[in-house]
Each structure stands twice: as structure tokens, then as C-alpha cells.
Write a protein that holds these residues in place. Structure first.
Motif: not given
Length: 205
Positions: A94, A98, A137, A144, A146
Motif C-alpha cells: 500500500n 502510494l 489507496v 493495490c 493508489a
């Protein structure tokens, strides 16, 4: 299925061109890959960055703090936070996703090696934060997505007020930014739908 979508107003260090407190650039990745190579092929509309990633792409580690890849891409505070989570690897992915979204938005320059110099902070409610950006996110535990909206990267022209008129602030998005925002929304809906589909597989027939 696990999922989250967090946004926060800008309030932490990390402005473009400045190294966040406690963060330092440097360190090689697990395979010695520079961040510029890790972000090769990235394209973005200035002010908006989108990144998707697979949790399985991260290397396994017995001790994350001592592992070359994690030491190169995360600060000590980030490592401590992620290792405290029930599932550390998705937490690390995560943050890394990001960081790449922040670079793609233009809010930070891609470091030569590793993303340690881009530090993600957290507000009182546990939402990710980076100075001058709005972050979001989402994660299914395996994938994932983001999104970073860099506020300084968006043009906010002021309309010239005529005599007797009130000055108004307007925001104009270029067409490519609108298209990119649509793709962001479409990607989030896709990953959400995928998560629902996987969850339904576990329901009793």
C-alpha cells in the motif's frame, strides 16, 4: 476480502524537492533496481498520479528492517507501522504504491535508488498523508490501487473581477486530466468488483 480507501488533507512533510524529516534517500532495492527503473514507463497527467501493484511482487523477509529491499524503500517508522499490521506485506505494498503514485503526480521527484526519501505519514485517524497531496489507496489483499492528487500541480486560475463584481476562484481541468480521472474511477470500480466476485466464491452454494 480486505479493502480500504483513505483520503486526507495535506499536513505532513514531503514537499517536492525537500526530503521529509527522518527520511533519507539511498539504499539499493532487493535486485539493486533504482527507483527510476522501477517507475520506467510511468505516464501521468500533471497533478494526478495512479498506480496499481501486486502484493506478491514484494520479496519475503524474516526481518523486514534488515532486508535490503525494505530498507531501501521504507523509513524506520514506515517499517515499524507495517510490521505491526496483521498482514505486513499488503501494508508495505500500500505504501509503495502510494509513493509511486506521488511520483507520477509530480509531487515528488523519483529518487535515484529506492523510495525511502518519500515518507508517507498518517493522521490521527490512520489515513495516509503527504504534504500538498490528497491520497487514496484501496486493497483486496492481493492487489493495490493508489491515487495521488497533487494540489499544486493543478492550475487554479483566478477570474479577473470587473468593477463591482465578486472575485471568484475557478478550477479548470484539461481534457486529458478528465480522462485520467475517469480511468482512475474505472480502475477502482474494477478492483472493487473483482473483490466482490472473489468474496462470492466463498459463500455457501
Amino acid at each position: 476480502m480486505s479493502g480500504q480507501a483513505d483520503t486526507t488533507a495535506p499536513d505532513l512533510p514531503g514537499k517536492k524537492g525537500e526530503e521529509p524529516p527522518g527520511g533519507e534517500a539511498g539504499g539499493a532495492g532487493a535486485a539493486g533496481e533504482p527507483a527510476a527503473q522501477l517507475t520506467a514507463g510511468m505516464k501521468s497527467s500533471l497533478g494526478l498520479g495512479l498506480e496499481t501493484s501486486n502484493v506478491a511482487a514484494l520479496p519475503d523477509a524474516d526481518g523486514y528492517a534488515a532486508h535490503e529491499f525494505y530498507a531501501a524503500n521504507f523509513t524506520a517508522a514506515e517499517i515499524a507501522r507495517c510490521t505491526a499490521q496483521p498482514a505486513p506485506k499488503p501494508a508495505f505494498q500500500n505504501l509503495l504504491t502510494l509513493k509511486r503514485a506521488i511520483v507520477k503526480s509530480g509531487a515528488a521527484n523519483a529518487p535515484a535508488i529506492g523510495f525511502k526519501g518519500i515518507e508517507i505519514g498518517f493522521d490521527g485517524e490512520g489515513r495516509p498523508a503527504y504534504q500538498g497531496c490528497l491520497l487514496s489507496v484501496s486493497s483486496t489483499g492481493t492487489t493495490c490501487v493508489a491515487v495521488c492528487l497533487w494540489l499544486e500541480g493543478i492550475e487554479w486560475p483566478h477570474a479577473r473581477a470587473a468593477a463591482g463584481q465578486v472575485l471568484r476562484k475557478t478550477m479548470h481541468f484539461k481534457m486529458r486530466t478528465r480522462i485520467f480521472a475517469f480511468l482512475v474511477l474505472l480502475s477502482l470500480l474494477t478492483i472493487f468488483g473483482f473483490g466482490i466476485w472473489k468474496a462470492l466464491e466463498f459463500l455457501p452454494r
